[in-house]
Design an enzyme around this catalytic site. Structure first.
Site, mmCIF file in Angstrom:
data_model
loop_
_atom_site.group_PDB
_atom_site.id
_atom_site.type_symbol
_atom_site.label_atom_id
_atom_site.label_comp_id
_atom_site.label_asym_id
_atom_site.label_seq_id
_atom_site.Cartn_x
_atom_site.Cartn_y
_atom_site.Cartn_z
ATOM 1 N N LYS A 619 0.795 -1.226 0.000
ATOM 2 C CA LYS A 619 0.000 0.000 0.000
ATOM 3 C C LYS A 619 0.831 1.283 0.000
ATOM 4 O O LYS A 619 0.393 2.327 0.470
ATOM 5 C CB LYS A 619 -0.977 0.045 1.213
ATOM 6 C CG LYS A 619 -1.847 -1.183 1.391
ATOM 7 C CD LYS A 619 -2.446 -1.707 0.132
ATOM 8 C CE LYS A 619 -3.419 -0.799 -0.540
ATOM 9 N NZ LYS A 619 -3.812 -1.336 -1.887
ATOM 10 N N THR A 620 2.017 1.218 -0.545
ATOM 11 C CA THR A 620 2.837 2.427 -0.575
ATOM 12 C C THR A 620 3.008 2.941 -2.009
ATOM 13 O O THR A 620 3.750 3.875 -2.247
ATOM 14 C CB THR A 620 4.232 2.145 0.018
ATOM 15 O OG1 THR A 620 4.793 1.035 -0.674
ATOM 16 C CG2 THR A 620 4.161 1.878 1.500
ATOM 17 N N GLY A 621 2.388 2.251 -2.963
ATOM 18 C CA GLY A 621 2.524 2.654 -4.365
ATOM 19 C C GLY A 621 3.369 1.679 -5.161
ATOM 20 O O GLY A 621 3.891 2.007 -6.233
ATOM 21 N N THR A 622 3.463 0.461 -4.666
ATOM 22 C CA THR A 622 4.344 -0.525 -5.318
ATOM 23 C C THR A 622 3.830 -0.910 -6.712
ATOM 24 O O THR A 622 4.625 -1.162 -7.613
ATOM 25 C CB THR A 622 4.491 -1.794 -4.451
ATOM 26 O OG1 THR A 622 3.196 -2.304 -4.178
ATOM 27 C CG2 THR A 622 5.218 -1.505 -3.148
ATOM 28 N N THR A 623 2.509 -0.949 -6.892
ATOM 29 C CA THR A 623 1.980 -1.329 -8.209
ATOM 30 C C THR A 623 2.259 -0.228 -9.222
ATOM 31 O O THR A 623 2.586 -0.509 -10.386
ATOM 32 C CB THR A 623 0.465 -1.617 -8.135
ATOM 33 O OG1 THR A 623 0.221 -2.369 -6.959
ATOM 34 C CG2 THR A 623 -0.030 -2.362 -9.345
ATOM 35 N N SER A 717 -4.881 2.705 4.466
ATOM 36 C CA SER A 717 -5.042 2.221 3.091
ATOM 37 C C SER A 717 -5.156 0.684 3.093
ATOM 38 O O SER A 717 -5.962 0.101 2.367
ATOM 39 C CB SER A 717 -3.840 2.681 2.261
ATOM 40 O OG SER A 717 -3.808 2.027 1.026
ATOM 41 N N ARG A 840 -7.948 4.183 -4.454
ATOM 42 C CA ARG A 840 -9.388 4.011 -4.176
ATOM 43 C C ARG A 840 -9.991 5.278 -3.575
ATOM 44 O O ARG A 840 -9.281 6.097 -2.984
ATOM 45 C CB ARG A 840 -9.580 2.886 -3.144
ATOM 46 C CG ARG A 840 -9.357 1.518 -3.668
ATOM 47 C CD ARG A 840 -9.935 0.501 -2.674
ATOM 48 N NE ARG A 840 -9.757 -0.821 -3.224
ATOM 49 C CZ ARG A 840 -8.703 -1.592 -2.961
ATOM 50 N NH1 ARG A 840 -7.755 -1.163 -2.166
ATOM 51 N NH2 ARG A 840 -8.611 -2.776 -3.508
ATOM 52 N N TYR A 842 -12.209 6.428 -0.559
ATOM 53 C CA TYR A 842 -12.786 6.014 0.729
ATOM 54 C C TYR A 842 -12.827 7.231 1.648
ATOM 55 O O TYR A 842 -12.100 8.214 1.417
ATOM 56 C CB TYR A 842 -12.025 4.842 1.357
ATOM 57 C CG TYR A 842 -10.514 4.889 1.240
ATOM 58 C CD1 TYR A 842 -9.752 5.695 2.076
ATOM 59 C CD2 TYR A 842 -9.850 4.112 0.296
ATOM 60 C CE1 TYR A 842 -8.369 5.715 1.969
ATOM 61 C CE2 TYR A 842 -8.474 4.120 0.186
ATOM 62 C CZ TYR A 842 -7.739 4.932 1.025
ATOM 63 O OH TYR A 842 -6.385 4.962 0.918
HETATM 64 P P1 A3P Z 1 -4.899 3.806 -2.091
HETATM 65 O O1 A3P Z 1 -5.661 2.926 -3.019
HETATM 66 O O2 A3P Z 1 -5.204 3.542 -0.672
HETATM 67 O O3 A3P Z 1 -5.024 5.247 -2.454
HETATM 68 P P2 A3P Z 1 0.152 -0.670 -3.631
HETATM 69 O O4 A3P Z 1 0.227 -0.711 -5.095
HETATM 70 O O5 A3P Z 1 1.506 -0.818 -2.995
HETATM 71 O O6 A3P Z 1 -0.885 -1.577 -3.071
HETATM 72 O O7 A3P Z 1 -0.275 0.789 -3.233
HETATM 73 C C1 A3P Z 1 -1.529 1.319 -3.573
HETATM 74 C C2 A3P Z 1 -1.437 2.795 -3.370
HETATM 75 O O8 A3P Z 1 -0.594 3.364 -4.342
HETATM 76 C C3 A3P Z 1 -2.717 3.519 -3.529
HETATM 77 O O9 A3P Z 1 -3.350 3.498 -2.280
HETATM 78 C C4 A3P Z 1 -2.320 4.890 -3.994
HETATM 79 O O10 A3P Z 1 -2.451 5.855 -2.992
HETATM 80 C C5 A3P Z 1 -0.858 4.753 -4.329
HETATM 81 N N1 A3P Z 1 -0.421 5.293 -5.608
HETATM 82 C C6 A3P Z 1 0.720 5.954 -5.822
HETATM 83 N N2 A3P Z 1 0.836 6.324 -7.097
HETATM 84 C C7 A3P Z 1 -0.245 5.860 -7.737
HETATM 85 C C8 A3P Z 1 -0.675 5.923 -9.081
HETATM 86 N N3 A3P Z 1 0.025 6.547 -10.008
HETATM 87 N N4 A3P Z 1 -1.862 5.350 -9.387
HETATM 88 C C9 A3P Z 1 -2.589 4.732 -8.458
HETATM 89 N N5 A3P Z 1 -2.210 4.646 -7.166
HETATM 90 C C10 A3P Z 1 -1.059 5.197 -6.803
#
Ligand code: A3P
Length: 886
Positions: A619-623, A717, A840, A842
């Site tokens: 949940k830090t933006g890894t995706t 998150s 998301r 929320y």
């Molecule tokens: P939220 O959905 O709570 O906002 P991970 O991929 O590690 O699970 O992290 C998901 C989080 O990546 C998202 O949390 C969002 O805040 C963050 N994020 C950072 N850059 C993003 C991007 N370009 N697109 C979507 N989410 C991003």
């Protein structure tokens, strides 16, 4: 009479080699024939061991104890009056040794560490002169024994440290071991210290080492025996004292000045126990080091004694002797009937000293009856007596499994051998097998494990290769695919060591190993030993029976160890009962160990392993980072997993047990591997307890990337993520309830709380990664910056990787107002944002929860800011904000 042969030769030469043309031809023909006949005779000599045997009589295990009593070798259970070091007192001590050494290069210090490592005794090394390490933890002593490589460093320690140490020893009942070192100028009858009523004489040459049968220190060591003859080195120290606190554990005699034994030389203490009558602290003082092999045993006994049994080794030793290459040996070096007879007799004799002893024979049927006439009779005789041995099968032609990627080849090889066993009535149900040259066992060749299970129902194997061949004292076991892999020890006998006189390094080398050296030490240190020998070691000079009978006699003579042999399956069960922590394998990069690489399938390559990992946390933006990385022309990600999508999740959880091949199959085989960067991202790696160690073993040079955002936001998150995934607890309880859940809440809620909060202990997890990786290998990304200015982050990332070509993300990431995040721009110029589950919508976090978490994470954030300062990394804005709120 004398001239006759000369005449004959002359006549012959004269006939063949006169100067005419046909005569020259005849002469050449004769020379060729002579060469051929010579070659034939020579090869006959080579192939006939009887003729080329250098030592016609195999050496005998003739070692005799001086103290040999008639029933010594028949005695399975040893003496009934063994010293028991266990204390009934409630000791608040960790079973660990503190070793204070002179410098990191000192030889004795190194030897002490090696003995402790080999006997798996936990210890901590400190260099003398520094402050003492912390000695207690929560009113518990951290060390059960303190060892000084140089006893003077203890005697003349600074007052403050000495008082601290003495107080610790007295309060926790901790003993001290000290070694007296030789002096530049010899000392004669000199007091060592005002407080101790003890004098020493140094730099002596000693002989005849006697043990004190009344000493309570001796436990492994059998006190009845005496070592007659000169002791190694001339730098011994002996002790003199009239005080009753000093009780000799061993004595020896000193040579007089001319170097010859004095006729009435008295015994002088070389090893003394200070019973603590002077200051209440028990000590053992050594007048010599480990050049004398017996001191290794006595050192272990001293540790056992002073730790009140907390660091005692067990007295039972389990031995398995495998004989591999049955039927495989070359013609001329195989066993004949007389050798088989000798083997049976050796087994019978050994079974008197080792309860349940049997040799364990491994065979390859293809080579049955491939010897000389006598050797083929030897094969028959082995089969006739098959019920007297244990057997294990491997491949029919003794092939190395890693050479075959096709499992059916291996299965056929094993099936042929199985058929052979059936035909000849060889029992095939031991559940044990080994692989030639350790091939396929480690590094694991999955096909071998599969074929083993299918054909032989193998449950146990052994290897010298895990984790590495050297240093041997670190060899360990593991379990893979339900097959227990035992560590195997080297006894110094290989296929080609067949004559004592030709033993590499000379016969004395083997004898030293037996009589107090490496082989003897293995019996002392390891409760379980699996040894490999070969058919050829039982023919020729019969070095294997000689070696094992000798070492067993020596062990029985000098130790109170009880020896047993149990079938391999039982042995493996015992091993993992003793060392349950070894069950989990550790996958090591096969390319960093030449031996591993040589027994790894040639179709596999370390290029198929990632060069960097994105380790999370979740949940830090890894995706987002993962997606951006895949846009780079020189960066290649893993294939998706059907279960965990873009994440492989290998190093944590159950996938790790699927093995290295499973992991590698997630990565493409690259054509241009040097310029391309394979990577994977699994966000759960960050806080996994074992992950840094595992990653370091497989990818020691990998670069690591972590993203940090406010741990408070991260926790929220993650909670929302769990709700979106319909986690029943997250749906039922509010965020505040979960993060504040105490012991009154159900276990499931507390578990969810831990999963939610623990990854946010950033400093603690980073420290763990940094104990395995250099800070240069780690990139810490500010997750807020990744969100607000991803192009800058990606530029820094590329510099960190030193990747080429440089890829500009400026025009390839575009802010999307409706998504509220930057999104990739495709080649076709369309914007493709991450899915709805990333970024998301929320409701904002409840104020109470935020307040609670600000306080909760404060110490962790303080630790993080300190760590970032230490690493000379900038402090992110979110951290400053969180710190000011806490
Ligand atoms: P939220 O959905 O709570 O906002 P991970 O991929 O590690 O699970 O992290 C998901 C989080 O990546 C998202 O949390 C969002 O805040 C963050 N994020 C950072 N850059 C993003 C991007 N370009 N697109 C979507 N989410 C991003």
């Amino acid at each position: 009479m004398v001239a006759e042969p000369t005449i004959t030769k002359k006549t012959l030469l004269g006939v063949c080699c006169s100067v005419t043309q046909p005569a020259i031809r005849r002469c050449l023909m004769a020379a060729v024939m002579f060469c051929v006949i010579s070659l034939l005779v020579f090869s006959y000599y080579i192939s006939n061991s009887e003729l080329h045997r250098l030592n016609p009589d195999p050496p005998q295990p003739s070692f005799q104890c001086y103290s040999q009593s008639s029933d010594l070798l028949n005695n399975f259970h040893g003496s009934s009056q063994l010293n028991v070091h266990a204390s009934s007192a409630r000791l608040r001590l960790d079973p660990k040794v503190l070793v204070i050494i002179e410098s990191q290069y000192s030889l004795l210090g190194k030897q002490i560490s090696e003995i402790l490592e080999a006997s798996r005794t936990r210890f901590k090394i400190e260099i003398a002169g520094k402050n003492l390490p912390v000695l207690t933890r929560q009113d518990k002593g951290k060390f059960a024994v303190v060892v000084f490589e140089d006893y003077e460093k203890y005697l003349f320690m600074n007052k403050w440290n000495r008082e601290l140490l003495d107080k610790y020893c007295l309060e926790y009942g901790v003993g001290v071991i000290g070694f007296l070192r030789p002096k530049e100028k010899p000392l004669v009858h000199t007091e060592i210290h005002n407080d101790f009523d003890l004098a020493i004489s140094t730099n002596l040459k000693l002989y005849d080492y006697h043990l004190n049968p009344n000493s309570s220190v001796l436990r492994l060591t059998r006190p009845e025996e005496t070592f007659y003859g000169d002791l190694p080195t001339s730098d011994w120290t002996v002790f003199h004292s009239a005080h009753s606190t000093y009780k000799p554990i061993a004595w020896a005699r000193a040579h007089n000045l001319t170097g010859k034994p004095a006729s009435e030389n008295q015994l002088m203490p070389t090893l003394v126990e200070d019973q603590g009558q002077i200051d209440g602290i028990q000590r053992v003082l050594f007048g010599g080091g480990f050049k004398f092999w017996l001191h290794k045993l006595l050192f272990l006994d001293s540790i056992s004694f002073l730790s009140h049994g907390k660091l005692s080794l067990p007295l039972d030793r389990f031995i398995l002797i495998d004989i591999d290459d049955i039927f495989v040996g070359q013609k001329g070096v195989r066993m004949k009937p007389s050798d088989v007879q000798a083997l049976l007799e050796a087994q019978e004799r050994l079974s008197h000293s080792i309860q349940g002893f049997r040799f364990n024979l491994g065979f390859s049927g293809k080579f049955f009856h491939h010897g000389s006439g006598e050797e083929n009779k030897g094969d028959d005789m082995l089969l006739n007596h098959r019920r007297k041995f244990w057997w294990f099968g491997h491949t029919w032609s003794h092939t190395q499994p890693h050479l075959f990627d096709n499992i059916s080849v291996l299965e056929t090889e094993m099936l042929l051998n199985h058929k052979f066993a059936k035909q000849h009535g060889i029992p095939v149900n031991s559940g044990y097998s080994v692989a030639p040259h350790h091939s396929g066992v480690y590094p694991v060749h999955e096909q071998l494990y599969e074929a083993w299970k299918k054909v032989w129902n193998v449950r146990v194997t052994s290897t010298e290769e895990y984790p590495h061949l050297h240093p041997a004292r670190f060899r360990r076991g593991f379990v893979h695919r339900n097959i227990m892999v035992l560590p195997r020890q080297t006894c110094g006998l290989y296929t080609h060591t067949i004559f004592l006189n030709k033993y590499p390094g000379g016969p004395a080398r083997l004898k030293n190993s037996i009589y107090g050296g490496d082989l003897f030490s293995l019996f002392v240190y390891n409760p379980i030993n699996v040894f490999m020998t070969h058919l050829s070691n039982y023919g020729n000079d019969r070095l294997a029976p000689y070696t094992f009978e000798s070492v067993v006699k020596f062990v029985k003579c000098w130790t109170n160890l009880r020896l047993f042999t149990v079938p391999p399956l039982k042995l493996a069960e015992k091993y993992f009962e003793l060392y349950p922590e070894e069950t989990d394998p550790v996958w090591i990069n096969p390319c960093i160990d030449k031996r591993h690489k040589s027994i790894w399938s040639k179709t596999k390559t370390c290029d198929q392993l990632p060069k960097f990992l994105v380790i999370g946390p979740q949940k830090t933006g890894t995706t987002a980072l993962y997606t951006f990385l895949t846009m780079h022309p020189a960066i290649v990600s893993n294939y998706p997993s059907p279960e965990t999508y873009e994440e492989v999740q290998f190093f944590n959880g159950k996938n790790y047990y699927k093995g290295l091949d499973w992991y590698m199959n997630f990565f493409p085989v690259l054509k241009n591997s040097s310029s391309l960067f394979l990577f994977e991202k699994s966000a759960t790696y960050f806080d996994g307890e074992l992950v840094p160690m595992r990653v370091n073993s497989l990818l020691p040079y990998a670069k690591l990337v972590t993203i940090l955002i406010s741990p408070i936001k991260r926790a929220y998150s993650w909670y929302q993520h769990m709700r979106a995934h319909k986690d029943p607890i997250a749906l039922r309880y509010t965020f505040y309830d979960i993060v504040t859940a105490n012991e009154t809440f159900p276990k499931s809620v507390r578990e969810l709380r831990n999963r939610c909060l623990n990854p946010g202990h950033y400093a603690q997890h980073l420290e763990r990664w940094l104990s395995y990786f250099h800070p240069r290998q780690l990139l810490i990304i500010d997750g807020e910056e990744l969100k607000d200015d991803p192009a800058s982050v990606m530029s820094r990332f590329q510099r960190f990787l030193r990747i080429k070509p440089f890829f500009s993300y400026r025009n390839r990431l575009k802010y999307n107002p409706s998504k509220g995040f930057f999104c990739p721009v495709t080649e076709e110029n369309s914007v493709k944002c991450l899915g709805h589950n990333k970024g998301r919508n929320y409701p904002p976090m409840d104020y109470r929860a935020e307040k609670f978490l600000s306080t909760f994470y404060l110490p962790h954030n303080v630790a993080l800011s300190k760590l970032l300062n230490k690493l000379r990394q900038p402090i992110p804005e979110w951290l400053e904000r969180d710190l000011s709120r806490g």
